[in-house]
Design an enzyme around this catalytic site. Structure first.
Site, PDB file in Angstrom:
ATOM      1  N   GLN A  18       0.811  -1.220   0.000  1.00  0.00           N
ATOM      2  CA  GLN A  18       0.000   0.000   0.000  1.00  0.00           C
ATOM      3  C   GLN A  18       0.844   1.270   0.000  1.00  0.00           C
ATOM      4  O   GLN A  18       0.357   2.323  -0.381  1.00  0.00           O
ATOM      5  CB  GLN A  18      -0.951  -0.010   1.202  1.00  0.00           C
ATOM      6  N   HIS A 109       0.522  -9.199   4.774  1.00  0.00           N
ATOM      7  CA  HIS A 109      -0.604  -8.256   4.746  1.00  0.00           C
ATOM      8  C   HIS A 109      -1.213  -8.302   3.337  1.00  0.00           C
ATOM      9  O   HIS A 109      -0.938  -7.446   2.494  1.00  0.00           O
ATOM     10  CB  HIS A 109      -0.128  -6.856   5.120  1.00  0.00           C
ATOM     11  N   ASN A 152      -2.368 -10.538   8.558  1.00  0.00           N
ATOM     12  CA  ASN A 152      -3.342  -9.479   8.731  1.00  0.00           C
ATOM     13  C   ASN A 152      -4.720  -9.944   8.252  1.00  0.00           C
ATOM     14  O   ASN A 152      -4.865 -10.351   7.096  1.00  0.00           O
ATOM     15  CB  ASN A 152      -2.912  -8.259   7.894  1.00  0.00           C
ATOM     16  N   GLU A 153      -5.698  -9.895   9.129  1.00  0.00           N
ATOM     17  CA  GLU A 153      -7.108 -10.078   8.776  1.00  0.00           C
ATOM     18  C   GLU A 153      -7.383 -11.274   7.861  1.00  0.00           C
ATOM     19  O   GLU A 153      -7.833 -11.108   6.719  1.00  0.00           O
ATOM     20  CB  GLU A 153      -7.632  -8.812   8.105  1.00  0.00           C
TER      21      GLU A 153
HETATM   22  C1  BGC Z   1      -6.657  -3.402   6.061  1.00  0.00           C
HETATM   23  C2  BGC Z   1      -5.919  -2.275   5.374  1.00  0.00           C
HETATM   24  C3  BGC Z   1      -6.911  -1.367   4.680  1.00  0.00           C
HETATM   25  C4  BGC Z   1      -7.843  -0.793   5.726  1.00  0.00           C
HETATM   26  C5  BGC Z   1      -8.875   0.182   5.177  1.00  0.00           C
HETATM   27  C6  BGC Z   1      -7.890  -2.944   6.817  1.00  0.00           C
HETATM   28  O1  BGC Z   1      -8.882  -3.893   6.759  1.00  0.00           O
HETATM   29  O2  BGC Z   1      -5.789  -4.123   6.882  1.00  0.00           O
HETATM   30  O3  BGC Z   1      -4.991  -2.816   4.484  1.00  0.00           O
HETATM   31  O4  BGC Z   1      -6.302  -0.349   3.945  1.00  0.00           O
HETATM   32  O5  BGC Z   1      -8.552  -1.838   6.323  1.00  0.00           O
HETATM   33  O6  BGC Z   1      -9.746  -0.444   4.306  1.00  0.00           O
END
Ligand code: BGC
Length: 381
Positions: A18, A109, A152-153
């Protein structure tokens, strides 16, 4: 005045693809070449400008910085590791410490090396071992990292890329949240956790979980909230709870079956801004009796109209969670910089720092960041 615990970590987060720029070897870059998503290109050029960005972070009184390692840089071909790129991330770690900032290193990520995704990605039967090998390499190479988050997530990645088909690998399987991938990602986390702990026994190793605050009114609403909470939040956390030293919480959404939010403010992406839901999300994370770090929370707000308000009100919810017994030890705002917002490209502006993409990626600190800096300095609201 609402005081936060001594040593509470204050900071902001980014993720490699990003912000870094110049990444051409992963599944997103390939999808961009095929015209399926926007190209990230130079992004904010953070890869070359991380020192300048960390200077700003220091000037904002931050004591932590969460960033991610780009797997495709470290392992450009299967099983071949790039020592120069590992040295680059060591420089980022060192630059953090030189400024009194604790680095939080995320290993994955959302973006995957092209070779991995092309050979099946997390659908490969040996995917957990492939991920663990990469984690071991990074943990063995980096010095002075006390916080790792493996991934991440995971549920967001499954949902956007494997149910909705909006992100690589562009699959549309309505059952992906229930079968297969959650098990693979859980195993990948556990195997990475074990390998990192072998390399760095003293490091804190956790996972970053997108927690939606589900709230229900009435019998049916409550039932729906409980079921949703189980599927999205609790199932995964419970599966990894014996293999995590802390829980990283990313909070963006509050789902109420059925009711209104206390405020009617929305972000530029139309997301409801509900600081109240943050308290519920943290209570959920607190159920596993682990330290909790907020690893992300923020909003798209180009004109910086709601950000200062949202941070302050949300931190009041964090404070309330601490007062009621949740062991929250840090808060990382999303994001340090404006950045590449996945399927949406560059328009959404999540940064505490504005990036002028037309003018050499010039950095300008937003007013809300200055408000946040005061909170960080005072360790209080
Ligand atoms: C993610 C980021 C994303 C942000 C805003 C999160 O869920 O980890 O990568 O930019 O949300 O959408």
């Amino acid at each position: 005045m609402k005081k936060f615990p001594d040593g509470f970590l204050w900071g902001a987060a980014t993720a490699s693809y990003q912000v870094e720029g110049g990444i051409e070897n992963n599944d997103w870059a390939k999808a961009a070449r095929e015209g399926k998503v926007h190209a990230a290109g130079l992004a904010t050029d953070h890869y070359n400008r991380f020192e300048e960005d960390l200077d700003i972070a220091q000037s904002l009184n931050f004591t932590s910085y969460r960033f991610s390692i780009e797997w495709s840089r470290i392992e450009p071909e299967e099983g071949k590791f790039d020592e120069t790129e590992l040295a680059h991330y060591q420089k980022v770690v060192d630059a953090c410490h030189a400024r009194g900032i604790t680095p939080f290193v995320t290993l994955w990520h959302f973006t995957l090396p092209e070779w991995f995704s092309e050979s099946g990605g997390f659908r490969r039967s040996d995917a957990p071992e492939v991920f663990a090998r990469y984690a071991k390499k990074v943990a063995g190479a980096l010095n002075n990292v006390t916080f790792f988050t493996t991934m991440n997530e995971p549920m967001v990645w499954i949902s956007e890329g494997n149910i909705k088909g909006k992100w690589p690998p562009f699959k549309k399987n309505p059952f992906a949240l229930y079968f297969g991938l959650p098990y693979k990602l859980k195993t990948a986390h556990i195997r990475a956790y074990e390998e990192i702990k072998k390399e760095c026994p003293d490091a804190n190793v956790g996972l970053t979980k997108h927690i939606i605050a589900f709230e229900g009114r009435g019998l049916f609403g409550s039932l729906l909230a409980r079921m949703s909470n189980y599927v999205w939040n609790a199932r995964f956390l419970s599966a990894i709870s014996k293999h995590t030293d802390f829980i990283g919480v990313n909070y963006y959404f509050h789902a109420i079956f059925w009711g209104k939010y206390a405020s009617n403010k929305k972000s530029d992406l139309g997301w409801d801004l509900s600081p109240e839901g943050f308290y519920l999300a943290l209570r959920e994370a607190g159920k596993w009796d682990k330290p909790v770090y907020v690893t992300e929370h923020g909003l798209a707000d180009k004109e910086d109209i709601n950000r200062a308000w949202y941070i302050r009100e949300s931190l009041a919810s964090v404070h309330k969670a601490i007062e009621t017994g949740v062991d929250v030890r840090g808060y990382s705002h999303w994001s340090l910089l404006d950045n590449f917002e996945w399927a949406e490209g560059f328009p959404p502006r999540f940064g505490l720092i504005n990036i002028d993409y037309e003018n050499n990626q010039t950095r300008t600190v937003r007013e809300s960041a200055k408000n946040y800096a005061t909170i960080c300095k005072d360790n209080a609201l």
